[in-house]
Design an enzyme around this catalytic site. Structure first.
Site, PDB file in Angstrom:
ATOM      1  N   CYS A   1      -1.362 -18.318  25.691  1.00 36.69           N
ATOM      2  CA  CYS A   1      -0.387 -18.734  26.558  1.00 36.69           C
ATOM      3  C   CYS A   1      -0.134 -17.963  27.902  1.00 36.69           C
ATOM      4  O   CYS A   1      -1.033 -18.048  28.719  1.00 36.69           O
ATOM      5  CB  CYS A   1       1.033 -18.559  25.609  1.00 36.69           C
ATOM      6  SG  CYS A   1       2.635 -19.357  26.448  1.00 36.69           S
ATOM      7  N   HIS A   2       0.626 -16.899  27.889  1.00 29.79           N
ATOM      8  CA  HIS A   2       0.674 -16.335  29.155  1.00 29.79           C
ATOM      9  C   HIS A   2      -0.071 -14.916  29.051  1.00 29.79           C
ATOM     10  O   HIS A   2      -0.112 -13.908  29.982  1.00 29.79           O
ATOM     11  CB  HIS A   2       2.078 -15.580  29.620  1.00 29.79           C
ATOM     12  CG  HIS A   2       3.060 -16.604  30.008  1.00 29.79           C
ATOM     13  ND1 HIS A   2       3.681 -17.782  29.193  1.00 29.79           N
ATOM     14  CD2 HIS A   2       3.364 -17.135  31.390  1.00 29.79           C
ATOM     15  CE1 HIS A   2       4.335 -18.605  30.028  1.00 29.79           C
ATOM     16  NE2 HIS A   2       4.139 -18.345  31.356  1.00 29.79           N
TER      17      HIS A   2
END
Length: 174
Positions: free
Chosen positions: A103-104
């Site tokens: 994800c991030h």
């Protein structure tokens, strides 16, 4: 089995930590949690998961770990303002040790200036950031680059992410 450093702080994406942790531990690996400071509890952004931090970054050396795990959520952005965390992250990329970011999570790799010429994926809002960092972005559930870097986009990609991180460690026999 591998000793894996997990860089994590408050507001991590709950399932992006708990699911890979379970998969890695089921395969016999050990997860060690690391934040800016140790001996505290951090909470996921959904409030579902609470994680005890084993060590502050000053209490550990990256050389003592076989792999690095960076769950997503807001945690990577909160961690990347700390030069000690960035240097810790950079070590794994420079030494070609396995790195798992979902994800991030790749935000820490961007700040460590470790993605030039790499192939990756991540949450779509960081696609341009990844490209500016010199990475080639792939909109796929999981992407494995140079048998070192495993990245995924979102919690729905966790089955593929977990499969590939366990597989990579098996291949490396860590």
């Amino acid at each position: 089995m591998a000793k894996i450093a997990a860089l994590i702080t408050d507001k991590f994406e709950d399932s992006e930590y708990t699911s890979p942790k379970e998969a890695l531990e089921a395969a016999g690996h050990t997860i060690v949690t690391i934040d800016k400071e140790g001996n505290k509890i951090v909470t996921g952004k959904k409030g579902e998961a609470k994680v005890k931090i084993d060590y502050g970054v000053d209490e550990v050396q990256p050389q003592d770990f076989d792999a690095l795990f960076i769950p997503g959520g807001f945690s990577p952005d909160l961690l990347r303002d700390d030069d000690r965390i960035v240097a810790f992250t950079k070590h794994f990329m420079d030494e070609m040790k396995p790195v798992f970011a979902i994800c991030h999570g790749p935000q820490l790799l961007i700040t460590a200036k470790s993605l030039e010429g790499r192939d990756t994926t991540g949450y779509k809002s960081i696609k341009v950031d990844l490209e500016y960092a010199g990475a080639t972005y792939h909109d796929e559930e999981v992407f494995v680059c140079q048998k070192q870097l495993v990245t995924s986009r979102t919690p729905k990609d966790l089955p593929a992410f977990n499969r590939e991180i366990v597989k990579l460690l098996e291949e490396k026999s860590l």
